[in-house]
Design a protein around this motif. Structure first.
Motif, PDB file in Angstrom:
ATOM      1  N   SER A   5      23.229 -14.564 -18.277  1.00  0.00           N
ATOM      2  CA  SER A   5      22.240 -15.469 -17.703  1.00  0.00           C
ATOM      3  C   SER A   5      20.829 -14.918 -17.871  1.00  0.00           C
ATOM      4  N   ARG A   6      20.653 -13.621 -17.611  1.00  0.00           N
ATOM      5  CA  ARG A   6      19.327 -13.006 -17.776  1.00  0.00           C
ATOM      6  C   ARG A   6      18.896 -13.012 -19.250  1.00  0.00           C
ATOM      7  N   ARG A  40      19.757 -15.073 -21.652  1.00  0.00           N
ATOM      8  CA  ARG A  40      19.408 -16.401 -22.164  1.00  0.00           C
ATOM      9  C   ARG A  40      17.981 -16.769 -21.762  1.00  0.00           C
ATOM     10  N   GLU A  41      17.503 -16.229 -20.643  1.00  0.00           N
ATOM     11  CA  GLU A  41      16.120 -16.449 -20.226  1.00  0.00           C
ATOM     12  C   GLU A  41      15.162 -15.539 -20.991  1.00  0.00           C
ATOM     13  N   ASN A  42      15.610 -14.297 -21.237  1.00  0.00           N
ATOM     14  CA  ASN A  42      14.763 -13.294 -21.876  1.00  0.00           C
ATOM     15  C   ASN A  42      15.638 -12.365 -22.711  1.00  0.00           C
TER      16      ASN A  42
END
Length: 439
Positions: A270-271, A273-275
């Motif tokens: 999840s982290r 995919r954001e950064n």
């Protein structure tokens, strides 16, 4: 995206508030509580007898027949070698420096895979099972271990005695095709030990021995993926001493095949995919900017973690390869040397959990291989349960100071590899190369 400065906040009275960048877990280190003792050494010391050296527990070297049939072992014969799928009559022909055996009580059972997915052992595993059970010694071994399992599960001697030989052998599939392995070191105590408190830990191995321990673990990890196509993740961990969850005070790792990714991997994805550069910006870079780097070499780096319920040291591979078993020889050695040095610097008397993390095999998001060492030196109590704020008795700064001082001494004595320690670390930004944009 810049790292959130609130991951570490020092208050006016010295309280250090921490937030874990993955989970958001909130942790406080309160002044005055970091003097609590780390050591959990058992004061019930007894002399080590001649028998104890080889018979101290079920994992000791004279008791090979008390564990399920062995999958692989490392031996030293003019060099390190891995021997696989030995039969019962071959077990005592060599001395295993490290060995892989199935866990007698699986977390995820063979039956789980068979009933839920229709899993069947691959042909080569079936062939080894038949070969093992083709001899009287192999059949006796499997029957004895299965009987011990039933006895420990609460079955009466009469119930066990009434089982036919075929009933025992029919339940032996987990011993050959199961997905929960144990990697066991040879020594129970230190060479020359006179007291039962002088245990042999990961940090007491030589750097060469520790490398073989890691290589056999990687060998087992890859094998668990290869034999079961339904496995999505293999969890690898090491519990050292009973306060950390170990059943035996004998050095061993465990590997468990599961059909999920696990919460940690999901949070990491999840982290990312954001950064995509999350693991650099919010872990290693952030630790560097706050002077928390502990040690590094060409392919690995370690720092004092933040936002953990227990004092934690995080070790990251710098390699662009994301699967641990695909690391080349020098990269494996560098990870092993750094992990070994952290264990040695921690000390044999500190209960620890060693947790491995890497990208699940069916995900397309790259993330680095990393290992957390958690010092189980505090007990979570009412305050934590009520507030979900955890009291960690040592701050990241205390952890760094404690372990780097000890590692410098060990390096001077030649007991660990020649690492760059503390302020000797380069401090270069973005050292982790899992992110293709940094290649």
């Amino acid at each position: 995206m810049l790292p959130d400065p609130a991951y570490l906040t020092t208050m006016g009275d010295g309280t250090i508030k921490q937030i874990n960048p993955f989970s958001g877990t909130r942790v406080w280190t309160v002044p005055g509580r970091n003097g609590r003792p780390q050591s959990q050494n058992d004061s019930d010391s007894k002399p080590v007898s001649d028998t104890d050296w080889t018979h101290g527990c079920t994992f000791c070297s004279a008791r090979y027949m008390e564990t399920p049939p062995e999958k692989a072992r490392v031996v030293y014969d003019k060099g390190w070698k891995i021997l696989e799928r030995l039969t019962a009559d071959q077990l005592f022909n060599t001395t295993a420096e490290f060995r892989v055996v199935p866990n007698l009580f699986e977390i995820v059972s063979y039956n789980y895979w068979h009933e839920n997915y229709g899993y069947e052992m691959p042909a080569e595993i079936q062939e080894f099972k038949q070969q093992y059970l083709s001899t009287e010694q192999g059949r006796r071994h499997v029957r004895a271990v299965q009987a011990a399992k039933l006895r420990l599960s609460g079955k009466s001697p009469e119930e066990i005695a009434n089982l036919e030989n075929e009933d025992f052998l029919a339940q032996a599939d987990a011993f050959f095709g199961g997905g929960h392995d144990v990697v066991i070191a040879r020594r129970h105590w230190l060479d020359g030990a006179t007291s039962t408190t002088e245990l042999a830990s990961a940090g007491s191995l030589t750097p060469d021995e520790h490398e073989q321990f890691i290589r056999l673990t990687l060998h087992s990890m890859k094998n668990l993926y290869d034999i079961n196509r339904y496995v999505r993740y293999v969890a690898v961990f090491q519990n050292w001493l009973k306060p950390a969850g170990s059943s035996f005070d004998h050095l061993h790792k465990q590997l468990v095949s599961i059909d999920e990714h696990g919460a940690d991997a999901d949070q990491g994805v999840s982290r990312l995919r954001e950064n995509p550069n999350f693991f650099n910006e919010c872990t290693v870079n952030y630790a560097n900017y706050h002077n928390l780097l502990i040690a590094e070499n060409d392919s690995a780096i370690a720092f004092a973690g933040f936002g953990h319920r227990w004092p934690t040291i995080e070790i990251y591979s710098k390699s662009p390869k994301v699967y641990p078993w695909e690391h080349d020889d020098s990269e494996v050695r560098d990870m092993s040397d750094l992990l070994h040095a952290i264990h040695a610097g921690t000390g044999v008397d500190v209960p620890t959990n060693e947790e491995w993390h890497n990208v699940p095999i069916d995900l397309d998001v790259p993330m680095p291989w990393r290992i957390n060492i958690k010092w189980r030196i505090s007990t979570i109590a009412g305050f934590e349960g009520d507030t979900k704020i955890f009291i960690n008795t040592m701050s990241p700064y205390d952890i760094r100071a404690s372990v780097t001082d000890r590692m410098r001494e060990l390096r001077k004595q030649g007991k660990i590899a020649d690492l760059r320690i503390g302020s000797e670390c380069s401090g270069a930004p973005n050292p982790l190369k899992y992110n293709p944009s940094l290649w």
